[in-house]
Design a protein around this motif. Structure first.
Motif, short mmCIF file in Angstrom:
data_model
loop_
_atom_site.label_atom_id
_atom_site.label_comp_id
_atom_site.label_asym_id
_atom_site.label_seq_id
_atom_site.Cartn_x
_atom_site.Cartn_y
_atom_site.Cartn_z
N ILE A 178 -6.45 -0.36 3.35
CA ILE A 178 -6.17 0.41 4.55
C ILE A 178 -6.44 -0.44 5.81
O ILE A 178 -5.55 -0.48 6.55
N TYR A 179 -7.57 -1.02 5.89
CA TYR A 179 -7.83 -1.87 7.05
C TYR A 179 -6.72 -2.90 7.35
O TYR A 179 -6.35 -3.37 8.37
N ALA A 180 -6.19 -3.53 6.10
CA ALA A 180 -5.55 -4.67 6.33
C ALA A 180 -3.91 -4.30 6.36
O ALA A 180 -3.22 -5.09 6.88
N SER A 181 -3.77 -3.19 6.09
CA SER A 181 -2.26 -2.49 6.12
C SER A 181 -1.81 -1.68 7.31
O SER A 181 -0.77 -1.58 7.77
N SER A 182 -2.94 -1.05 8.05
CA SER A 182 -2.47 -0.12 9.09
C SER A 182 -2.35 -0.71 10.36
O SER A 182 -2.50 -2.06 10.52
N ASP A 183 -1.62 -0.20 11.24
CA ASP A 183 -1.33 -0.52 12.51
C ASP A 183 -2.22 -0.23 13.15
O ASP A 183 -2.80 -1.18 14.33
N LEU A 194 0.76 -1.16 -0.16
CA LEU A 194 0.00 0.10 0.07
C LEU A 194 0.97 1.23 -0.16
O LEU A 194 0.70 2.21 -0.55
N GLN A 195 1.92 1.42 0.78
CA GLN A 195 3.05 2.37 0.65
C GLN A 195 3.46 2.77 -0.75
O GLN A 195 3.48 3.69 -1.10
N LYS A 196 3.59 1.62 -1.48
CA LYS A 196 4.09 1.87 -2.72
C LYS A 196 3.11 2.12 -3.69
O LYS A 196 3.31 2.95 -4.55
#
Length: 476
Positions: free
Chosen positions: A362-367, A278-280
């Motif tokens: 976003i749900y899957a990637s965020s801390d 997601l950052q990429k």
């Protein structure tokens, strides 16, 4: 038991918010418990008609005119979904209005919907045991049923669910004539509200049972602070008011099978691949920093005013974080966040739109997942975040208070971070506590694994509704 649900939006056919998610997932859970479920919603321009067939032609007597409409049908998850066609009212690009501006004829659009639901039931010869209406857009069903259809639906009981008391459907009193409502209903004990018509008030007064979407919110709306002018009415009818927390559709929100995320996972330690992907995708530096996700309407009610101030404070102090924000809303908040995003391109990704695949990512990637709401009837975001091992940061209000247990050194089985005072500095302090936990990798992983095991599916919540249905209908 024969249950009919009426909603102005229903996922996956139409959606602007959480109401659609509930109207899509609750019927499926009720059907899995053996109930016979039908769902009625308007046939908007945006609804995909490929799976729909015309099942009947219905004559609707509304606004002193008889209108012949097509009623469409489709089957999904052992439920029957019906869609009411009216080219004049529903063949528009948006459901309720353009941007923050409601359509001027919404009183007629949803008055027609309410009348059409009852005329459709009459035409199809469906006699519901329970007719479950939702929010102001379908509230007049309760009124019309008791005024015009009581000799047809003699045993039908009504449940009215308030998803957000802040939206009430308040219109000029002259619409009483267009809506064909008797003027004797235009009283303080009926539809009258400061010399206007209040659809939601009518739904409350004429329902056999009223629910809202969390136990805490059911108490909050009986106070002046959260009652939006109806706290006295809700106190009066507190005997028929209850709170049932929403659930989520665990088939849609499942990290093991989610088609929208880059890497499916069953262990939060594997989330790092999704984070980097997601950052990429969003052009953020690919590095191991705490990522705070937001999927929200960008409005003061959702706490986005204090959030933007908190983000500014954190980034000005050079805090090593990233924020990924998805949503749209009030222009001043959009402008504040846009200015920050242009200033801190390596730390903020701002996406001013609705994007279902990106929401899943976003749900899957965020801390951490930030929900600093001023008030929040239930909130689904915190429950979805749990599914993906993402810890919510919330204010202690409504359903957020009911579903998030604050992290501290003394708390057993914490599930996220909770702050009390509606203040940007309180939010900033709470985000800093989350950053401290981020640096304790083993402890963070343990909590993330625990929240992934929590069950906020509709399986349990549907049983609460079934209990209520049976209670008001007289089943034993």
């Amino acid at each position: 038991m024969n249950v009919v649900i009426a909603s102005s939006e229903v996922f996956p056919f139409s959606k602007t918010g959480g109401l659609a998610d509930v109207a899509g997932a609750l019927p499926k859970a009720l059907a899995q418990n053996g109930l016979n479920i039908s769902v009625f919603s308007p046939l908007y321009k945006t609804v995909d008609r490929s799976s729909l067939t015309i099942v009947s032609n219905v004559e609707v007597d509304f606004n002193h005119t008889k209108t012949s409409i097509n009623l469409y049908e489709t089957q999904q998850n052992n439920c029957t979904f019906y869609f009411i066609e009216n080219q004049n009212y529903y063949n528009r690009d948006y459901l309720y209005g353009i941007g923050a501006q409601d359509y001027e004829d919404n009183a007629l659009r949803f008055g027609f919907f309410s009348k059409a639901v009852l005329d459709s039931l009459k035409t199809l010869n469906i006699i519901p045991d329970i007719l479950h209406t939702n929010d102001w857009q379908s509230a007049l069903i309760n009124v019309y049923l008791k005024v015009f259809y009581k000799n047809i639906f003699t045993k039908t009981k009504t449940v009215f669910t308030i998803h957000n008391l802040g939206y009430q459907g308040i219109f000029d009193k002259n619409y009483m004539n267009n809506l064909e409502l008797p003027w004797e209903l235009f009283t303080i004990d009926g539809l009258e509200y400061y010399d206007k018509i209040n659809f939601l008030k009518g739904g409350i007064v004429f329902a056999d049972a009223v629910t809202t979407v969390s136990k805490t919110y059911a108490l909050e709306i009986q106070t002046p602070e959260f009652g939006f002018g109806l706290d006295g009415l809700l106190k009066k009818f507190s005997y028929k008011l209850s709170g049932i927390v929403n659930g989520i559709d665990v088939d849609v929100w499942d990290p093991k099978s989610d088609k929208f995320i880059d890497y499916n996972f069953n262990n939060p330690k594997d989330k790092i691949k999704n984070k980097n992907a997601l950052q990429k995708l969003l052009g953020l530096p690919i590095k191991e920093v705490p990522v705070f996700g937001v999927v929200s309407r960008l409005a003061a009610q959702k706490g986005m005013d204090i959030f933007s101030s908190s983000v500014k404070e954190l980034l000005e102090s050079n805090t090593n974080v990233q924020f990924i924000i998805l949503g749209s809303g009030e222009k001043d908040i959009e402008d504040q966040l846009s200015q920050l995003a242009s200033q801190y391109k390596d730390k903020i990704s701002l996406n001013l739109k609705f994007d279902e695949p990106l929401a899943h990512k976003i749900y899957a990637s965020s801390d951490f997942f930030v929900m600093p709401s001023k008030y929040e009837p239930c909130g689904l975001g915190q429950m979805i975040a749990y599914r993906y091992g993402t810890l919510p940061i919330v204010r202690a209000t409504g359903g957020l208070k009911d579903t998030v247990k604050n992290y501290s050194n003394r708390s057993k089985n914490p599930t996220g971070f909770v702050f009390e005072k509606y203040d940007s500095k309180e939010l900033t302090k709470t985000i800093k506590k989350a950053i401290e936990l981020f640096n304790k990798k083993d402890e963070l992983l343990k909590i993330a694994q625990y929240v992934m095991s929590l069950d906020y599916s509709w399986k349990n919540q549907a049983k609460e509704y079934i209990k209520l249905y049976k209670k008001i209908y007289g089943y034993r």
